[in-house]
Design an enzyme around this catalytic site. Structure first.
Site, PDB file in Angstrom:
ATOM      1  N   ARG A 177       8.010   3.290   5.078  1.00 30.69           N
ATOM      2  CA  ARG A 177       7.567   3.782   4.530  1.00 30.69           C
ATOM      3  C   ARG A 177       5.943   3.109   4.599  1.00 30.69           C
ATOM      4  O   ARG A 177       4.883   4.003   4.645  1.00 30.69           O
ATOM      5  CB  ARG A 177       7.085   2.721   3.009  1.00 30.69           C
ATOM      6  CG  ARG A 177       8.538   2.931   2.231  1.00 30.69           C
ATOM      7  CD  ARG A 177       8.700   1.788   0.904  1.00 30.69           C
ATOM      8  NE  ARG A 177       7.525   1.630   0.111  1.00 30.69           N
ATOM      9  CZ  ARG A 177       6.688   1.723  -0.611  1.00 30.69           C
ATOM     10  NH1 ARG A 177       7.590   2.797  -1.677  1.00 30.69           N
ATOM     11  NH2 ARG A 177       6.049   1.305  -1.596  1.00 30.69           N
ATOM     12  N   ALA A 203       0.708  -1.033  -0.091  1.00 29.31           N
ATOM     13  CA  ALA A 203       0.309  -0.193  -0.306  1.00 29.31           C
ATOM     14  C   ALA A 203       0.969   1.294   0.132  1.00 29.31           C
ATOM     15  O   ALA A 203       0.152   2.116  -0.157  1.00 29.31           O
ATOM     16  CB  ALA A 203      -0.832   0.494   0.965  1.00 29.31           C
ATOM     17  N   ALA A 204       1.756   1.661   0.448  1.00 29.28           N
ATOM     18  CA  ALA A 204       2.810   2.387   1.092  1.00 29.28           C
ATOM     19  C   ALA A 204       2.952   3.050  -0.039  1.00 29.28           C
ATOM     20  O   ALA A 204       3.124   2.402  -1.281  1.00 29.28           O
ATOM     21  CB  ALA A 204       4.281   2.216   1.659  1.00 29.28           C
ATOM     22  N   CYS A 245       3.523  -1.068 -12.742  1.00 31.63           N
ATOM     23  CA  CYS A 245       4.024   0.390 -13.222  1.00 31.63           C
ATOM     24  C   CYS A 245       5.018   0.122 -14.468  1.00 31.63           C
ATOM     25  O   CYS A 245       6.715   0.627 -14.318  1.00 31.63           O
ATOM     26  CB  CYS A 245       4.198   1.274 -12.512  1.00 31.63           C
ATOM     27  SG  CYS A 245       5.535   1.382 -10.796  1.00 31.63           S
ATOM     28  N   GLY A 286       0.564   5.148  -0.065  1.00 36.96           N
ATOM     29  CA  GLY A 286      -0.876   5.456   0.071  1.00 36.96           C
ATOM     30  C   GLY A 286      -1.753   6.018  -0.489  1.00 36.96           C
ATOM     31  O   GLY A 286      -3.115   6.197  -0.410  1.00 36.96           O
ATOM     32  N   GLY A 287      -1.305   6.640  -1.826  1.00 34.09           N
ATOM     33  CA  GLY A 287      -2.334   7.168  -3.039  1.00 34.09           C
ATOM     34  C   GLY A 287      -3.219   6.552  -3.287  1.00 34.09           C
ATOM     35  O   GLY A 287      -4.502   6.901  -3.295  1.00 34.09           O
ATOM     36  N   ASP A 308      -0.385  -3.759  -6.066  1.00 34.90           N
ATOM     37  CA  ASP A 308       0.267  -3.075  -6.666  1.00 34.90           C
ATOM     38  C   ASP A 308       1.372  -3.106  -6.950  1.00 34.90           C
ATOM     39  O   ASP A 308       2.152  -3.063  -5.508  1.00 34.90           O
ATOM     40  CB  ASP A 308      -0.046  -1.283  -6.819  1.00 34.90           C
ATOM     41  CG  ASP A 308       0.686  -0.975  -7.443  1.00 34.90           C
ATOM     42  OD1 ASP A 308       0.972  -0.612  -8.651  1.00 34.90           O
ATOM     43  OD2 ASP A 308       1.165   0.472  -6.732  1.00 34.90           O
TER      44      ASP A 308
END
Length: 463
Positions: A153, A125-126, A246, A128-129, A193
């Site tokens: 983080r 998660a970090a 990404c 946190g967006g 992610d």
């Protein structure tokens, strides 16, 4: 409000590409698309912000900003802001009205399509967006668990959730494999992610190029396999998992997903929408790749997986009565609410080393796991009194407090408050919520002649 500024011209930028990276991208795209990809890398990355729908509707929040916003197609709350603007310097940012986020990165949480009332896990998660985006989709109903295994983080993750005003969350600092047994079949939706080689961020972050040379696709692929293997049992039957990276590397994208499907026949791919510029996979047509020469954003990869089984509610998990606090222990906290709130907050509440939290009532036992924040942080018991937290201030609405000091955005007292200064204003003595245009900034303690500032030092803004 000031006249809004129009979009300006984006200026050149970019970072040098490693030769091995160029050779592989040329093979993936072909000569013609390669030229477009290489050319776009000389453009400045697009600036994006995502409005906080926990605070209000997008149209309400947009009217406050002194510049125009252009919608990001794949999410209802995401927007491009004009080049040259500095949204983080505006007091609206400190009020938690938006999060600065790269536009392509907004796609992951949006494609998971979270609904209010669901149980959701953001496993990597970090900072946190994406967690704030998931929390906004929940609208205060259901539950969000946000996890990252890095202590440094996790601090950023906690700050962003508190700043956003989230009230229904748990923050863990764990290896995903250590969470599997505790949360077996617990979540309706999971976002992974995943850590990756970061090729999609080369234009935006020159440091990503240096990281790519030391952090190759094979290393990342091993981590991705391990994380997905840990995530799979935590999803309920019929639940969905969104995997994103990404990077452009097929080994980490379609390769990781195909290997996961081979190991987990109980999962299937769900076809994702096609927004302008989005491309399907080479081997897996249901997945989506975002290329910076085709979209107004950086590189991103998305795959949506569904676990077999009909719509089934997660098993009811016994609550943790030993973590809940009795009324005697919480007497100063309840007294604070009686004296300062128009109506008391609803629990359940728990006390950990004199710190009071609102917790999710159906949490499984968390013994053995590293818990950074067990819930929404209310504040601290100090003997016979209670001192509220900044997280409480950001998570409540202005009308919930009896005493408020409402400032307008252009008022010089806003910046003075955000710098931690005492405000020479008169008012009814007691705890007071300082707001800007009706949106909470933090607490102060009013005396007859001045307001003592309780804005936390770590949050303060300096010129």
């Amino acid at each position: 409000m000031a006249e809004k500024k129009k979009n300006g011209k984006r200026q050149a930028g970019g970072a040098a590409m490693p030769e091995a990276f160029k050779e592989r991208i040329l093979q993936q795209l072909g000569p013609e698309a390669w030229e477009a990809f290489a050319a776009c890398r000389n453009e400045t990355p697009w600036g994006g912000l995502r409005l906080n729908t926990l605070k209000g509707r997008p149209e309400e929040l947009r009217r406050l900003l002194p510049f125009d916003l252009e919608p990001v197609p794949w999410t209802r709350d995401g927007f491009y802001y004009p080049p040259g603007e500095r949204p983080a310097k505006l007091p609206f940012y400190q009020a938690g009205l938006y999060y600065l986020q790269e536009p392509s990165a907004m796609s992951s949480a949006a494609m998971l399509d979270v609904k209010p009332g669901e149980r959701v896990l953001d496993l990597c998660a970090a900072p946190g967006g994406k967690s704030t985006q998931l929390a906004a989709a929940l609208q205060g109903k259901g539950f969000l668990a946000a996890n990252d295994n890095s202590p440094k983080r996790v601090k950023a993750l906690v700050w962003n959730l508190e700043h956003w005003g989230v009230t229904n969350y748990l923050v863990l600092q764990e290896e995903p494999s250590r969470m599997t047994r505790t949360f077996s079949g617990f979540f309706d939706k999971i976002l992974v992610d995943a850590p990756c080689s970061g090729e999609g961020m080369f234009r935006k972050d020159p440091k990503a190029v240096a990281g790519w040379k030391a952090y190759n696709g094979e290393v990342c692929r091993a981590m991705q396999d391990e994380i997905l293997t840990a995530a799979a049992p935590m999803l309920r039957p019929g639940g969905r998992l969104l995997y994103s990276t990404c990077t452009f590397n097929p080994l980490e994208n379609e390769g990781t997903i195909q290997a996961f499907l081979d190991r987990h026949p109980e999962f299937k791919l769900v076809e994702l929408p096609v927004y302008p510029g989005w491309m399907g996979g080479t081997q897996l047509p249901e997945v989506r790749q975002l290329w910076p020469h085709r979209v107004r954003g950086e590189g991103h990869f998305l795959a949506l997986l569904e676990k077999e089984g009909g719509r089934q509610t997660s098993a009811c998990i016994p609550e943790q009565p030993h973590h809940k606090a009795g009324k005697d222990q919480l007497r100063p906290f309840y007294q604070f609410m009686d004296e300062n709130f128009t109506a008391p907050l609803e629990g359940p509440f728990a006390v950990f080393q004199q710190h009071v939290y609102k917790i999710y009532e159906h949490l499984p036992p968390l013994e053995g796991l590293k818990v950074a924040k067990p819930g929404w942080y209310m504040g601290m018991l100090k003997g016979e009194r209670f001192e509220p937290s900044q997280a409480m201030a950001m998570g409540i609405r202005a009308e919930q407090m009896k005493r408020r000091l409402d400032l307008q955005p252009e008022d010089t007292l806003v910046n003075r408050y955000l710098k931690g200064e005492t405000l020479m204003v008169q008012g009814e003595p007691g705890w007071t919520l300082v707001t800007m245009a009706g949106y909470p900034l933090g607490f102060g303690k009013q005396t007859p002649d001045y307001l003592k500032n309780h804005y936390p030092p770590g949050w303060r803004q300096f010129d």
